[in-house]
Scaffold this motif. Structure first.
Motif, short mmCIF file in Angstrom:
data_model
loop_
_atom_site.label_atom_id
_atom_site.label_comp_id
_atom_site.label_asym_id
_atom_site.label_seq_id
_atom_site.Cartn_x
_atom_site.Cartn_y
_atom_site.Cartn_z
N UNK A 180 0.81 -1.21 0.00
CA UNK A 180 0.00 0.00 0.00
C UNK A 180 0.85 1.27 0.00
N UNK A 181 2.00 1.24 0.67
CA UNK A 181 2.88 2.42 0.70
C UNK A 181 4.33 1.97 0.81
N UNK A 182 4.84 1.30 -0.24
CA UNK A 182 6.18 0.75 -0.15
C UNK A 182 7.28 1.78 -0.26
N UNK A 183 6.95 2.98 -0.73
CA UNK A 183 7.95 4.01 -0.90
C UNK A 183 8.57 3.98 -2.28
N UNK A 184 9.32 5.03 -2.63
CA UNK A 184 9.95 5.11 -3.96
C UNK A 184 11.17 4.21 -4.04
N UNK A 185 11.64 3.93 -5.24
CA UNK A 185 12.89 3.17 -5.35
C UNK A 185 14.01 3.90 -4.61
N UNK A 186 14.81 3.18 -3.84
CA UNK A 186 15.84 3.83 -3.05
C UNK A 186 17.00 4.33 -3.90
N UNK A 187 17.75 5.27 -3.34
CA UNK A 187 18.98 5.72 -3.99
C UNK A 187 20.02 4.62 -3.84
N UNK A 188 20.71 4.28 -4.91
CA UNK A 188 21.65 3.17 -4.90
C UNK A 188 23.09 3.66 -4.85
N UNK A 189 23.91 2.99 -4.05
CA UNK A 189 25.34 3.25 -4.06
C UNK A 189 25.99 2.52 -5.22
N UNK A 190 27.23 2.89 -5.52
CA UNK A 190 27.92 2.29 -6.66
C UNK A 190 28.07 0.78 -6.51
N UNK A 191 28.38 0.30 -5.30
CA UNK A 191 28.55 -1.14 -5.09
C UNK A 191 27.24 -1.89 -5.34
N UNK A 192 26.14 -1.32 -4.87
CA UNK A 192 24.85 -1.98 -5.05
C UNK A 192 24.47 -2.05 -6.53
N UNK A 193 24.72 -0.97 -7.25
CA UNK A 193 24.45 -0.96 -8.68
C UNK A 193 25.28 -2.03 -9.38
N UNK A 194 26.55 -2.15 -8.97
CA UNK A 194 27.43 -3.13 -9.61
C UNK A 194 26.96 -4.55 -9.35
N UNK A 195 26.52 -4.85 -8.11
CA UNK A 195 26.01 -6.19 -7.81
C UNK A 195 24.73 -6.46 -8.59
N UNK A 196 23.85 -5.50 -8.61
CA UNK A 196 22.59 -5.67 -9.36
C UNK A 196 22.86 -5.94 -10.83
N UNK A 197 23.77 -5.16 -11.43
CA UNK A 197 24.06 -5.32 -12.85
C UNK A 197 24.74 -6.66 -13.13
N UNK A 198 25.62 -7.09 -12.22
CA UNK A 198 26.27 -8.39 -12.38
C UNK A 198 25.25 -9.52 -12.36
N UNK A 199 24.37 -9.49 -11.39
CA UNK A 199 23.34 -10.53 -11.29
C UNK A 199 22.45 -10.53 -12.54
#
Length: 208
Positions: free
Chosen positions: A76-95
């Motif tokens: 119902x109110x999950x909030x907006x997509x969070x701001x991502x750090x560089x490491x998190x972006x790199x893990x997400x893109x790798x996966x």
């Protein structure tokens, strides 16, 4: 309400799977991630997106697909997509690069696993899973190429960050082979410990 809400949410999610076209193990894995993230968000008064990585529309689609009978409060109110750090972006893109089929579920898992990698425990614990074996099964199922590359069964957080550093041209250590390294156990030792949701059910909590 405290993180004990996590176990309640897990039960309600798994009770709302009727009508979903999805593998039961995938439902269990996603319910575990969402439940633990929900409990943390409630305790910290954060939006759920800050703990799970998925914003409103994406989270709503995931829950509707896997848990048609899920409580509306979850999205119902999950909030907006969070701001991502560089490491998190790199893990997400790798996966995502190694996603076995490129399915919407694997896209969402890439986002959620990357966000949970920012937590301090073993990755299987921070995903709310029962043990490391469940994480290995999840990786084999949805990120088969990464599972095969982790042929020495390195701890998953260590392995993911090692893959990222290698792709960027960094050298993580000076040991010629892992077996010659003094820190071998830090990368390959047993990932022991109790599941986080089990701690909560028993009225105990580990440091999160």
């Amino acid at each position: 309400m405290t993180r004990a809400a996590a176990t309640q949410i897990y039960a309600r999610l798994m009770a709302g799977t009727e009508g979903a076209v999805c593998d039961p193990f995938d439902q269990h894995a996603v319910a575990s991630i969402l439940s633990l993230a929900w409990g943390e968000a409630v305790a910290a008064r954060d939006p759920l997106s800050a703990r799970v990585g998925l914003g409103g529309d994406a989270l709503g689609r995931l829950v509707a697909a896997l848990f048609p009978g899920a409580p509306a409060a979850l999205t119902s109110d999950p909030g907006p997509p969070p701001i991502l750090g560089d490491d998190e972006v790199a893990v997400r893109d790798l996966l995502w690069m190694y996603a076995s089929t490129g399915s919407p579920l694997q896209r969402d898992l890439s986002v959620m696993i990357a966000r949970r990698c920012t937590r301090p425990n073993h990755l299987w614990q921070d995903l709310g899973l029962r043990d490391r074996g469940e994480l290995s099964r999840l990786m084999e199922r949805h990120f088969t190429g990464l599972k095969r590359r982790n042929s020495q069964d390195m701890k998953w957080k260590k392995f993911l960050y090692r893959m990222i550093c290698r792709s960027e041209g960094f050298t993580l250590c000076s040991a010629p082979v892992c077996t010659d390294c003094d820190d071998f156990d830090a990368c390959f030792g047993a990932e022991e410990g109790e599941a986080v949701l089990a701690h909560i059910r028993a009225g105990r909590e580990i440091s999160l």
